[in-house]
Structure formats: C-alpha cells, structure tokens
Motif scaffolding. Structure first.
Motif, PDB file in Angstrom:
ATOM      1  N   ASN A 210       0.614  -1.378  -0.020  1.00 23.45           N
ATOM      2  CA  ASN A 210       0.025  -0.013   0.081  1.00 23.45           C
ATOM      3  C   ASN A 210       0.875   1.082  -0.112  1.00 23.45           C
ATOM      4  O   ASN A 210       0.336   2.223  -0.442  1.00 23.45           O
ATOM      5  N   LYS A 211       1.929   1.259   0.467  1.00 20.29           N
ATOM      6  CA  LYS A 211       2.963   2.371   0.403  1.00 20.29           C
ATOM      7  C   LYS A 211       4.298   2.106   0.914  1.00 20.29           C
ATOM      8  O   LYS A 211       4.372   0.774   1.430  1.00 20.29           O
ATOM      9  N   THR A 212       5.525   2.597   1.045  1.00 12.92           N
ATOM     10  CA  THR A 212       6.518   2.112   1.049  1.00 12.92           C
ATOM     11  C   THR A 212       7.326   2.957   2.479  1.00 12.92           C
ATOM     12  O   THR A 212       8.514   2.517   2.979  1.00 12.92           O
ATOM     13  N   THR A 213       6.519   3.949   2.767  1.00 13.01           N
ATOM     14  CA  THR A 213       7.170   4.752   4.062  1.00 13.01           C
ATOM     15  C   THR A 213       5.922   4.615   5.393  1.00 13.01           C
ATOM     16  O   THR A 213       4.748   5.071   4.885  1.00 13.01           O
TER      17      THR A 213
END
Length: 152
Positions: free
Chosen positions: A38-41
């Motif tokens: 869903n995101k990387t951070t």
C-alpha cells in the motif's frame, strides 16, 4: 556493418529469450508473485498491506504457511529475522490464480516492530522476502518487496 547488425540482432534475440523465461511463471507449481504494497514509508500504528497472486498445482483444502523474512539495512540491534504466518485454510482449484493479502499494523508489538532492542527504537529501512509453503512442504520461489522505511 553487417557484422554489427548481426551482433545486435543476436543480443536482442537472446535478451528476449532470457526475459521470457521468468521466475514468476507460477502455473503448474506452487507459486507466489508479489503484486503491491500500500505504500513504502510507514509511521508507528499504520497498517502495512502486501498483496500477492498465488497458484496451487492441485485442487483440495490448502493449509499453507507464509514464511516472512525481514532484512534490515542499517539496524544496529538486528540485521535479519523471520517468522511464519499460518494462512487461513481455503479450498484451492488446481492452476487457478488466486489473490492473497498479508496485513499487519506496524509497531503494534510482536514480530511487526521495526528496528528496536526492546527499549530503544530507530527509523530504518528493510526488505521483506516471502515464500509460500504448502502442507507437503513444497515451496514457492521467494519474492522480494520494494524497500520499506519504518519510521520510529
């Protein structure tokens, strides 16, 4: 001139053959492909959602396990760790592509904490590696996530 053209053409043909024989062809064997995250951070208490496609070469009740390996890039407390997640039982139809999601809340405790020694935590980046294992102990190819950043 013809010699260079022949070399370039040969290189293109060889490249096409190599890239067409990918590791992600999961038909007729236990397979797992990474689709997305869903995101990387992520910040503490945010949900991480990995999506996969999978394949079972046979039909029947599946009792799979997802082996999850984490490789931190600069954590002074831990470098690598792994754990197993028992996939909820389901009925598989042979060579029918399915989807699977692996979700957890970052920082919620247990195996899902980031770079920590139990007292002190810090921001770090890591890669997740996933392997699907069936009840006959057959293993899929390993799939790698993009680099994930876990903020403290």
């Amino acid at each position: 001139m013809k010699s260079s053209f022949a070399k370039i053409l040969s290189l293109i043909v060889i490249s096409a053959i190599v890239f067409s024989c990918t590791k992600n062809d999961i038909k007729d064997k236990l397979g797992l492909n990474f689709v997305s995250v869903n995101k990387t951070t992520f910040n503490t208490s945010e949900f991480v959602n990995f999506k996969f496609n999978f394949n079972h070469p046979t039909s029947g009740t599946a009792n799979d396990t997802l082996l999850v390996k984490r490789r931190f890039l600069s954590c002074q407390y831990i470098n690598k760790d792994s754990f197993k997640y028992v996939v909820p039982e389901f009925y598989a139809t042979a060579n029918t592509l399915g989807t699977f999601e692996f979700n957890f809340q970052y920082g919620a405790g247990g195996s899902y904490n980031g770079c920590t020694n139990g007292i002190v935590s810090r921001t770090d980046s890591l890669y997740y590696t996933f392997i699907l294992i069936d009840k006959q102990n057959n293993r899929s190819d390993s799939v790698l996530s993009p680099k994930i950043i876990l903020n403290k």
